[in-house]
Design a protein around this motif. Structure first.
Motif, PDB file in Angstrom:
ATOM      1  N   ALA A  42     -10.698  -5.957  -1.803  1.00  0.00           N
ATOM      2  CA  ALA A  42      -9.976  -6.149  -3.063  1.00  0.00           C
ATOM      3  C   ALA A  42      -8.678  -5.345  -3.035  1.00  0.00           C
ATOM      4  CB  ALA A  42     -10.842  -5.730  -4.239  1.00  0.00           C
ATOM      5  N   LEU A  43      -7.636  -5.882  -3.658  1.00  0.00           N
ATOM      6  CA  LEU A  43      -6.305  -5.260  -3.626  1.00  0.00           C
ATOM      7  C   LEU A  43      -6.364  -3.763  -3.951  1.00  0.00           C
ATOM      8  CD1 LEU A  43      -3.250  -5.482  -3.292  1.00  0.00           C
ATOM      9  CD2 LEU A  43      -3.115  -6.151  -5.702  1.00  0.00           C
ATOM     10  N   GLY A  44      -7.107  -3.398  -4.987  1.00  0.00           N
ATOM     11  CA  GLY A  44      -7.187  -1.995  -5.394  1.00  0.00           C
ATOM     12  C   GLY A  44      -7.853  -1.095  -4.364  1.00  0.00           C
ATOM     13  N   GLN A  45      -8.610  -1.683  -3.440  1.00  0.00           N
ATOM     14  CA  GLN A  45      -9.318  -0.893  -2.423  1.00  0.00           C
ATOM     15  C   GLN A  45      -8.527  -0.753  -1.122  1.00  0.00           C
ATOM     16  OE1 GLN A  45     -12.940  -3.080  -1.862  1.00  0.00           O
ATOM     17  NE2 GLN A  45     -13.870  -2.315  -3.735  1.00  0.00           N
ATOM     18  N   VAL A  46      -7.431  -1.512  -0.986  1.00  0.00           N
ATOM     19  CA  VAL A  46      -6.682  -1.511   0.278  1.00  0.00           C
ATOM     20  C   VAL A  46      -6.274  -0.099   0.710  1.00  0.00           C
ATOM     21  CG1 VAL A  46      -4.568  -2.298   1.431  1.00  0.00           C
ATOM     22  CG2 VAL A  46      -5.958  -3.929   0.130  1.00  0.00           C
ATOM     23  N   PRO A  47      -5.673   0.739  -0.180  1.00  0.00           N
ATOM     24  CA  PRO A  47      -5.236   2.062   0.286  1.00  0.00           C
ATOM     25  C   PRO A  47      -6.367   2.907   0.875  1.00  0.00           C
ATOM     26  CG  PRO A  47      -4.212   1.542  -1.807  1.00  0.00           C
ATOM     27  CD  PRO A  47      -5.239   0.462  -1.547  1.00  0.00           C
ATOM     28  N   GLU A  48      -7.551   2.902   0.227  1.00  0.00           N
ATOM     29  CA  GLU A  48      -8.624   3.761   0.742  1.00  0.00           C
ATOM     30  C   GLU A  48      -9.394   3.128   1.900  1.00  0.00           C
ATOM     31  OE1 GLU A  48     -10.959   2.300  -3.136  1.00  0.00           O
ATOM     32  OE2 GLU A  48      -8.943   3.077  -2.848  1.00  0.00           O
ATOM     33  N   ARG A  49      -9.120   1.864   2.208  1.00  0.00           N
ATOM     34  CA  ARG A  49      -9.834   1.207   3.312  1.00  0.00           C
ATOM     35  C   ARG A  49      -8.928   0.925   4.517  1.00  0.00           C
ATOM     36  NH1 ARG A  49     -13.683  -3.397   0.845  1.00  0.00           N
ATOM     37  NH2 ARG A  49     -14.230  -3.561   3.042  1.00  0.00           N
ATOM     38  N   LEU A  50      -7.784   1.607   4.562  1.00  0.00           N
ATOM     39  CA  LEU A  50      -6.848   1.436   5.684  1.00  0.00           C
ATOM     40  C   LEU A  50      -7.510   1.724   7.030  1.00  0.00           C
ATOM     41  CD1 LEU A  50      -3.454   2.938   4.464  1.00  0.00           C
ATOM     42  CD2 LEU A  50      -3.995   0.542   4.921  1.00  0.00           C
ATOM     43  N   ASN A  51      -8.504   2.628   7.028  1.00  0.00           N
ATOM     44  CA  ASN A  51      -9.185   2.984   8.279  1.00  0.00           C
ATOM     45  C   ASN A  51      -9.931   1.793   8.883  1.00  0.00           C
ATOM     46  OD1 ASN A  51     -11.072   3.025   6.140  1.00  0.00           O
ATOM     47  ND2 ASN A  51     -12.415   4.404   7.263  1.00  0.00           N
ATOM     48  N   GLU A  52     -10.145   0.725   8.097  1.00  0.00           N
ATOM     49  CA  GLU A  52     -10.823  -0.472   8.599  1.00  0.00           C
ATOM     50  C   GLU A  52      -9.835  -1.425   9.291  1.00  0.00           C
ATOM     51  OE1 GLU A  52     -13.292  -2.342   5.587  1.00  0.00           O
ATOM     52  OE2 GLU A  52     -13.577  -0.382   4.634  1.00  0.00           O
ATOM     53  N   LEU A  53      -8.555  -1.131   9.162  1.00  0.00           N
ATOM     54  CA  LEU A  53      -7.527  -2.006   9.724  1.00  0.00           C
ATOM     55  C   LEU A  53      -6.908  -1.384  10.972  1.00  0.00           C
ATOM     56  CD1 LEU A  53      -5.754  -3.046   6.400  1.00  0.00           C
ATOM     57  CD2 LEU A  53      -7.669  -4.154   7.550  1.00  0.00           C
ATOM     58  N   ASP A  54      -6.555  -2.239  11.914  1.00  0.00           N
ATOM     59  CA  ASP A  54      -5.997  -1.818  13.197  1.00  0.00           C
ATOM     60  C   ASP A  54      -4.508  -2.175  13.228  1.00  0.00           C
ATOM     61  OD1 ASP A  54      -5.225  -1.503  15.840  1.00  0.00           O
ATOM     62  OD2 ASP A  54      -6.936  -2.615  16.661  1.00  0.00           O
ATOM     63  N   LYS A  55      -3.655  -1.187  13.463  1.00  0.00           N
ATOM     64  CA  LYS A  55      -2.211  -1.444  13.469  1.00  0.00           C
ATOM     65  C   LYS A  55      -1.790  -2.358  14.617  1.00  0.00           C
ATOM     66  CE  LYS A  55      -0.546   2.357  10.716  1.00  0.00           C
ATOM     67  NZ  LYS A  55       0.250   3.559  10.604  1.00  0.00           N
ATOM     68  N   ASN A  56      -2.652  -2.539  15.619  1.00  0.00           N
ATOM     69  CA  ASN A  56      -2.338  -3.437  16.733  1.00  0.00           C
ATOM     70  C   ASN A  56      -2.745  -4.879  16.444  1.00  0.00           C
ATOM     71  OD1 ASN A  56      -1.356  -1.318  18.413  1.00  0.00           O
ATOM     72  ND2 ASN A  56      -3.473  -0.698  18.735  1.00  0.00           N
ATOM     73  N   GLU A  57      -3.371  -5.092  15.302  1.00  0.00           N
ATOM     74  CA  GLU A  57      -3.877  -6.409  14.917  1.00  0.00           C
ATOM     75  C   GLU A  57      -2.883  -7.063  13.945  1.00  0.00           C
ATOM     76  OE1 GLU A  57      -6.959  -9.078  15.270  1.00  0.00           O
ATOM     77  OE2 GLU A  57      -7.556  -7.007  15.669  1.00  0.00           O
ATOM     78  N   HIS A  58      -2.867  -8.384  13.925  1.00  0.00           N
ATOM     79  CA  HIS A  58      -2.033  -9.121  12.965  1.00  0.00           C
ATOM     80  C   HIS A  58      -2.952  -9.664  11.877  1.00  0.00           C
ATOM     81  CE1 HIS A  58       0.637 -12.833  12.003  1.00  0.00           C
ATOM     82  NE2 HIS A  58       0.816 -11.865  11.139  1.00  0.00           N
TER      83      HIS A  58
END
Length: 98
Positions: A42-58
């Motif tokens: 959910a949009l409101g959770q994006v900042p605290e869930r950044l660790n689930e995202l990989d900067k090398n991924e699109h």
């Protein structure tokens, strides 16, 4: 900000491309159906869930109409992520849902 239409994204999926799609809608909206394989943050959770995202991924960002996913894209671009907004959101999506 990079953008893709719902039709273009659907064609990528149908052709078998491995895509990372993030749906930023609220729980009750996602319960009505999401793009197969999409991750729900959910949009409101994006900042605290950044660790689930990989900067090398699109990532392809999706919401109901393209507005919230656009906000998510702006935020993620500032954090150094490679993202594309799906314009028109799920209102424009004609493909399968799960």
């Amino acid at each position: 900000m990079k953008e893709i239409t719902a039709k273009e994204l659907e064609q990528k999926l149908v052709s078998g491309e491995k895509l990372s799609i993030i749906d930023v809608r609220e729980d009750e909206e996602v319960a009505e159906g999401k793009i197969p394989g999409a991750n729900h943050i959910a949009l409101g959770q994006v900042p605290e869930r950044l660790n689930e995202l990989d900067k090398n991924e699109h990532y392809y960002m999706v919401c109901r109409s393209g507005g919230r996913s656009g906000k998510a894209c702006e935020f993620l671009i500032q954090q150094g992520y490679n993202v594309t907004n799906m314009t028109g959101g799920m209102l424009a999506w004609e493909g399968e849902v799960e």
